[in-house]
Motif scaffolding. Structure first.
Motif, PDB file in Angstrom:
ATOM      1  N   ARG A   1       0.596  -1.540  -0.136  1.00  0.00           N
ATOM      2  CA  ARG A   1      -0.016  -0.042   0.156  1.00  0.00           C
ATOM      3  C   ARG A   1       0.838   1.251  -0.062  1.00  0.00           C
ATOM      4  O   ARG A   1       0.327   2.267  -0.363  1.00  0.00           O
ATOM      5  CB  ARG A   1      -1.026  -0.133   1.248  1.00  0.00           C
TER       6      ARG A   1
ATOM      7  N   GLU B   1      -8.926  -0.220  -0.349  1.00  0.00           N
ATOM      8  CA  GLU B   1      -8.972  -0.258   0.832  1.00  0.00           C
ATOM      9  C   GLU B   1     -10.731   0.246   0.908  1.00  0.00           C
ATOM     10  O   GLU B   1     -11.296  -0.317   1.892  1.00  0.00           O
ATOM     11  CB  GLU B   1      -8.246   0.700   1.555  1.00  0.00           C
TER      12      GLU B   1
ATOM     13  N   THR C   1      -7.200  -3.095   5.351  1.00  0.00           N
ATOM     14  CA  THR C   1      -6.707  -2.041   6.506  1.00  0.00           C
ATOM     15  C   THR C   1      -6.531  -2.658   7.666  1.00  0.00           C
ATOM     16  O   THR C   1      -5.984  -2.445   8.460  1.00  0.00           O
ATOM     17  CB  THR C   1      -7.738  -1.183   6.340  1.00  0.00           C
TER      18      THR C   1
ATOM     19  N   ARG D   1      -4.622   2.586  -3.786  1.00  0.00           N
ATOM     20  CA  ARG D   1      -4.711   2.482  -2.613  1.00  0.00           C
ATOM     21  C   ARG D   1      -6.298   2.688  -1.888  1.00  0.00           C
ATOM     22  O   ARG D   1      -6.838   1.852  -1.318  1.00  0.00           O
ATOM     23  CB  ARG D   1      -3.735   3.283  -1.675  1.00  0.00           C
TER      24      ARG D   1
END
Length: 119
Positions: A92, A104, A111, A100
């Motif tokens: 990431r 996420e 995460t 990213r």
């Protein structure tokens, strides 16, 4: 000069482009976990095209390339769910903010992953 409210920003367009490519779930990522992988020309059109998944730097480089350049089919056939999850804390930091954020947002389990403790 004020921006035109009716036209989306370049960043928004880029996020939408990446979002359209996402798999329905991380479980769809069934790519190889070991060995050598030759990326198709439309994914790796410049530089390295063959990657050794058993070498951490080579694997990370391939994942960066596929996340940035791969289409939907490429993502599911080249990326592996377990590798993506285990490598995400470092990966990431090596990919663009747009990629990213899209990944996420779509997959909160990314995460939740913490970097592996040094052995």
């Amino acid at each position: 000069m004020p921006s035109d409210e009716s036209s989306p920003s370049a960043a928004k367009l880029l996020r939408e482009r990446y979002a359209r490519r996402l798999p329905g779930s991380l479980g769809e990522l069934t790519g190889p976990a070991h060995g050598s992988v030759q990326l198709p020309l439309h994914v790796a059109w410049s530089g390295l095209t063959r990657f050794d998944l058993d070498r951490p730097r080579s694997r990370m480089s391939m994942y960066r390339t596929v996340l940035a350049e791969g289409q939907s089919d490429d993502l599911v056939t080249l990326l592996n769910r377990d590798i993506l999850l285990s490598q995400w804390p470092v990966l990431r930091t090596l990919i663009s903010r747009a990629i990213r954020d899209v990944w996420e947002s779509a997959f909160p389990e990314l995460t939740a992953v913490r970097p592996a403790a040094a052995a």
